[in-house]
Design a protein around this motif. Structure first.
Motif, PDB file in Angstrom:
ATOM      1  N   LEU A  73     -74.452 -38.323  -8.853  1.00 22.35           N
ATOM      2  CA  LEU A  73     -73.292 -38.919  -9.515  1.00 22.35           C
ATOM      3  C   LEU A  73     -73.595 -39.189 -10.996  1.00 22.35           C
ATOM      4  CD1 LEU A  73     -72.142 -41.421  -6.731  1.00 22.35           C
ATOM      5  CD2 LEU A  73     -71.029 -39.269  -7.379  1.00 22.35           C
ATOM      6  N   ALA A  74     -74.807 -39.590 -11.277  1.00 25.99           N
ATOM      7  CA  ALA A  74     -75.188 -39.837 -12.671  1.00 25.99           C
ATOM      8  C   ALA A  74     -75.122 -38.553 -13.491  1.00 25.99           C
ATOM      9  CB  ALA A  74     -76.594 -40.429 -12.730  1.00 25.99           C
ATOM     10  N   GLU A  75     -75.470 -37.439 -12.869  1.00 25.20           N
ATOM     11  CA  GLU A  75     -75.402 -36.157 -13.568  1.00 25.20           C
ATOM     12  C   GLU A  75     -73.956 -35.744 -13.842  1.00 25.20           C
ATOM     13  OE1 GLU A  75     -77.536 -33.213 -11.387  1.00 25.20           O
ATOM     14  OE2 GLU A  75     -79.478 -34.214 -11.601  1.00 25.20           O
ATOM     15  N   LEU A  76     -73.039 -36.214 -13.026  1.00 32.37           N
ATOM     16  CA  LEU A  76     -71.619 -35.881 -13.202  1.00 32.37           C
ATOM     17  C   LEU A  76     -70.933 -36.786 -14.234  1.00 32.37           C
ATOM     18  CD1 LEU A  76     -70.557 -35.331  -9.465  1.00 32.37           C
ATOM     19  CD2 LEU A  76     -71.017 -33.578 -11.187  1.00 32.37           C
ATOM     20  N   GLU A  77     -71.654 -37.794 -14.676  1.00 32.37           N
ATOM     21  CA  GLU A  77     -71.089 -38.764 -15.626  1.00 32.37           C
ATOM     22  C   GLU A  77     -70.674 -38.076 -16.928  1.00 32.37           C
ATOM     23  OE1 GLU A  77     -70.320 -42.755 -17.158  1.00 32.37           O
ATOM     24  OE2 GLU A  77     -70.861 -42.148 -15.137  1.00 32.37           O
ATOM     25  N   ASP A  78     -69.443 -38.375 -17.348  1.00 32.18           N
ATOM     26  CA  ASP A  78     -68.901 -37.825 -18.599  1.00 32.18           C
ATOM     27  C   ASP A  78     -68.473 -39.003 -19.477  1.00 32.18           C
ATOM     28  OD1 ASP A  78     -67.197 -36.826 -20.619  1.00 32.18           O
ATOM     29  OD2 ASP A  78     -66.570 -35.129 -19.394  1.00 32.18           O
ATOM     30  N   PRO A  79     -69.085 -39.175 -20.647  1.00 35.49           N
ATOM     31  CA  PRO A  79     -68.752 -40.324 -21.510  1.00 35.49           C
ATOM     32  C   PRO A  79     -67.273 -40.397 -21.877  1.00 35.49           C
ATOM     33  CG  PRO A  79     -70.736 -39.211 -22.295  1.00 35.49           C
ATOM     34  CD  PRO A  79     -70.166 -38.340 -21.221  1.00 35.49           C
ATOM     35  N   ARG A  80     -66.632 -39.240 -22.007  1.00 32.54           N
ATOM     36  CA  ARG A  80     -65.205 -39.244 -22.373  1.00 32.54           C
ATOM     37  C   ARG A  80     -64.355 -39.802 -21.236  1.00 32.54           C
ATOM     38  NH1 ARG A  80     -65.095 -33.000 -23.678  1.00 32.54           N
ATOM     39  NH2 ARG A  80     -66.326 -33.191 -21.774  1.00 32.54           N
ATOM     40  N   ILE A  81     -64.708 -39.436 -19.997  1.00 31.94           N
ATOM     41  CA  ILE A  81     -63.977 -39.957 -18.842  1.00 31.94           C
ATOM     42  C   ILE A  81     -64.215 -41.461 -18.713  1.00 31.94           C
ATOM     43  CG2 ILE A  81     -63.838 -39.900 -16.315  1.00 31.94           C
ATOM     44  CD1 ILE A  81     -64.416 -36.908 -16.456  1.00 31.94           C
ATOM     45  N   ARG A  82     -65.454 -41.875 -18.933  1.00 33.87           N
ATOM     46  CA  ARG A  82     -65.754 -43.312 -18.872  1.00 33.87           C
ATOM     47  C   ARG A  82     -64.940 -44.092 -19.906  1.00 33.87           C
ATOM     48  NH1 ARG A  82     -69.515 -47.142 -17.221  1.00 33.87           N
ATOM     49  NH2 ARG A  82     -70.613 -45.621 -15.926  1.00 33.87           N
ATOM     50  N   GLY A 101     -67.628 -42.841 -15.037  1.00 30.73           N
ATOM     51  CA  GLY A 101     -67.241 -41.690 -15.841  1.00 30.73           C
ATOM     52  C   GLY A 101     -67.294 -40.390 -15.072  1.00 30.73           C
ATOM     53  N   VAL A 102     -67.091 -40.465 -13.758  1.00 34.83           N
ATOM     54  CA  VAL A 102     -67.160 -39.271 -12.914  1.00 34.83           C
ATOM     55  C   VAL A 102     -65.760 -38.696 -12.710  1.00 34.83           C
ATOM     56  CG1 VAL A 102     -67.833 -38.361 -10.653  1.00 34.83           C
ATOM     57  CG2 VAL A 102     -69.215 -40.130 -11.742  1.00 34.83           C
ATOM     58  N   ASN A 103     -65.621 -37.410 -12.945  1.00 29.68           N
ATOM     59  CA  ASN A 103     -64.363 -36.725 -12.676  1.00 29.68           C
ATOM     60  C   ASN A 103     -64.055 -36.830 -11.179  1.00 29.68           C
ATOM     61  OD1 ASN A 103     -62.941 -34.151 -11.674  1.00 29.68           O
ATOM     62  ND2 ASN A 103     -62.537 -34.086 -13.866  1.00 29.68           N
ATOM     63  N   LEU A 104     -62.863 -37.282 -10.848  1.00 30.97           N
ATOM     64  CA  LEU A 104     -62.556 -37.550  -9.442  1.00 30.97           C
ATOM     65  C   LEU A 104     -62.445 -36.273  -8.607  1.00 30.97           C
ATOM     66  CD1 LEU A 104     -60.064 -40.547  -9.746  1.00 30.97           C
ATOM     67  CD2 LEU A 104     -62.533 -40.577  -9.336  1.00 30.97           C
ATOM     68  N   LEU A 107     -65.934 -35.694  -7.692  1.00 32.92           N
ATOM     69  CA  LEU A 107     -66.325 -36.691  -6.702  1.00 32.92           C
ATOM     70  C   LEU A 107     -65.813 -36.301  -5.316  1.00 32.92           C
ATOM     71  CD1 LEU A 107     -67.675 -39.632  -6.625  1.00 32.92           C
ATOM     72  CD2 LEU A 107     -65.332 -40.444  -6.435  1.00 32.92           C
ATOM     73  N   ARG A 108     -64.579 -35.828  -5.255  1.00 33.33           N
ATOM     74  CA  ARG A 108     -64.006 -35.399  -3.977  1.00 33.33           C
ATOM     75  C   ARG A 108     -64.751 -34.179  -3.421  1.00 33.33           C
ATOM     76  NH1 ARG A 108     -59.211 -38.019  -2.916  1.00 33.33           N
ATOM     77  NH2 ARG A 108     -58.223 -39.044  -4.698  1.00 33.33           N
ATOM     78  N   ALA A 109     -65.247 -33.324  -4.310  1.00 29.38           N
ATOM     79  CA  ALA A 109     -66.009 -32.154  -3.862  1.00 29.38           C
ATOM     80  C   ALA A 109     -67.311 -32.597  -3.191  1.00 29.38           C
ATOM     81  CB  ALA A 109     -66.287 -31.227  -5.033  1.00 29.38           C
ATOM     82  N   VAL A 110     -67.954 -33.624  -3.755  1.00 32.09           N
ATOM     83  CA  VAL A 110     -69.159 -34.169  -3.138  1.00 32.09           C
ATOM     84  C   VAL A 110     -68.828 -34.739  -1.756  1.00 32.09           C
ATOM     85  CG1 VAL A 110     -71.001 -35.895  -3.331  1.00 32.09           C
ATOM     86  CG2 VAL A 110     -70.211 -34.685  -5.374  1.00 32.09           C
ATOM     87  N   ALA A 111     -67.724 -35.469  -1.670  1.00 32.05           N
ATOM     88  CA  ALA A 111     -67.305 -36.056  -0.396  1.00 32.05           C
ATOM     89  C   ALA A 111     -66.999 -34.980   0.637  1.00 32.05           C
ATOM     90  CB  ALA A 111     -66.085 -36.953  -0.610  1.00 32.05           C
ATOM     91  N   ARG A 166     -69.258 -46.356  -4.694  1.00 28.23           N
ATOM     92  CA  ARG A 166     -68.292 -46.995  -3.796  1.00 28.23           C
ATOM     93  C   ARG A 166     -67.053 -46.116  -3.590  1.00 28.23           C
ATOM     94  NH1 ARG A 166     -68.509 -53.590  -4.963  1.00 28.23           N
ATOM     95  NH2 ARG A 166     -70.275 -53.891  -3.537  1.00 28.23           N
ATOM     96  N   LEU A 167     -66.633 -45.436  -4.629  1.00 29.36           N
ATOM     97  CA  LEU A 167     -65.505 -44.510  -4.464  1.00 29.36           C
ATOM     98  C   LEU A 167     -65.886 -43.394  -3.492  1.00 29.36           C
ATOM     99  CD1 LEU A 167     -64.271 -44.240  -8.169  1.00 29.36           C
ATOM    100  CD2 LEU A 167     -63.145 -45.457  -6.286  1.00 29.36           C
ATOM    101  N   LEU A 168     -67.103 -42.887  -3.619  1.00 23.38           N
ATOM    102  CA  LEU A 168     -67.578 -41.864  -2.686  1.00 23.38           C
ATOM    103  C   LEU A 168     -67.644 -42.431  -1.270  1.00 23.38           C
ATOM    104  CD1 LEU A 168     -68.697 -39.013  -2.226  1.00 23.38           C
ATOM    105  CD2 LEU A 168     -70.974 -39.901  -2.831  1.00 23.38           C
TER     106      LEU A 168
END
Length: 226
Positions: free
Chosen positions: A17-26, A37-40, A43-47, A69-71
């Motif tokens: 999840l940390a690798e998926l972090e995008d400062p712009r999204i955050r 800052g994770v693109n949802l 995140l859903r793809a991981v789930a 927690r979202l995951l």
């Protein structure tokens, strides 16, 4: 054994999840009170890869990390939670997105949803009360039998104007849905919305329906008649 897929550990998932972090999204999320800052879609793809894993979901929730927690809410099995456990989770949800996903993806599917709705609706914490109103709106739309809709309108009329933002938004949605789904109560719902003017000036993107209840009700009724 070849082809066997092992479940990632919590630490491995936190790192992913940390690798998926995008400062712009955050930056965008922080304007709405969220702290991830994770693109949802990612995140859903991981789930989707993890599928349903109740114990992993509990472990992810326990990290207190918002993305984790979202995951967790995507891979949990709602009925494995106890009623009091869900109450505790709501109170520690922290951010609007976690709060919303918990209510929509877990609580609404739980056998204790009605019991929690009634308890949260009168909770002194406005954020908790907003969850009670969200569950009430769900019933207005899907299971209105047994609800005292005029009484709900009484409460909305007297309390929505001065309610804190999250609670006000939830009450306003309930007002709109009562007006949309109940022709006999529509004039009163419209009148309440027009008098209180809650969210009247809310900026609305082109092509989207305004959250201002009179506009929202009128537009949805028009679509139903098309």
């Amino acid at each position: 054994m070849a082809g066997t897929q092992t479940t990632p550990t919590v630490d491995e998932l936190l790192a992913e999840l940390a690798e998926l972090e995008d400062p712009r999204i955050r930056e965008v999320n922080q304007r709405h009170g969220d702290d991830h800052g994770v693109n949802l879609t990612q995140l859903r793809a991981v789930a989707k890869r993890l599928k349903t894993q109740p114990e992993l979901a509990r472990a992810l929730w326990a990290t207190s990390d918002t993305a984790a927690r979202l995951l967790a809410l995507l891979v949990c099995r709602p009925k494995t939670y106890q009623r009091d456990e869900l109450d505790t989770m709501l109170r520690e949800a922290g951010t609007p997105k976690v709060h919303d996903w918990l209510v929509n993806y877990v609580v609404k599917k739980h056998p204790a949803a009605e019991d929690l709705r009634l308890a949260w609706l009168v909770d002194p914490d406005p954020v908790i009360a907003s969850a009670g109103w969200a569950l009430t709106t769900e019933r207005v739309v899907k299971k209105p039998d047994g609800l005292d809709l005029p009484r709900l309108l009484d409460v909305i009329e007297s309390e929505m104007k001065d309610a804190p933002d999250r609670l006000q938004w939830a009450m306003n949605e309930c007002l709109a849905q009562i007006g949309i789904h109940n022709p006999d109560l529509r004039p009163r719902a419209l009148a309440i919305g027009e008098r209180l003017e809650v969210l009247k000036d809310y900026p609305t993107s082109p092509g989207c329906t305004s959250p201002y209840a009179p506009t929202w009700i009128t537009e949805m009724v028009r679509r139903q008649s098309d």
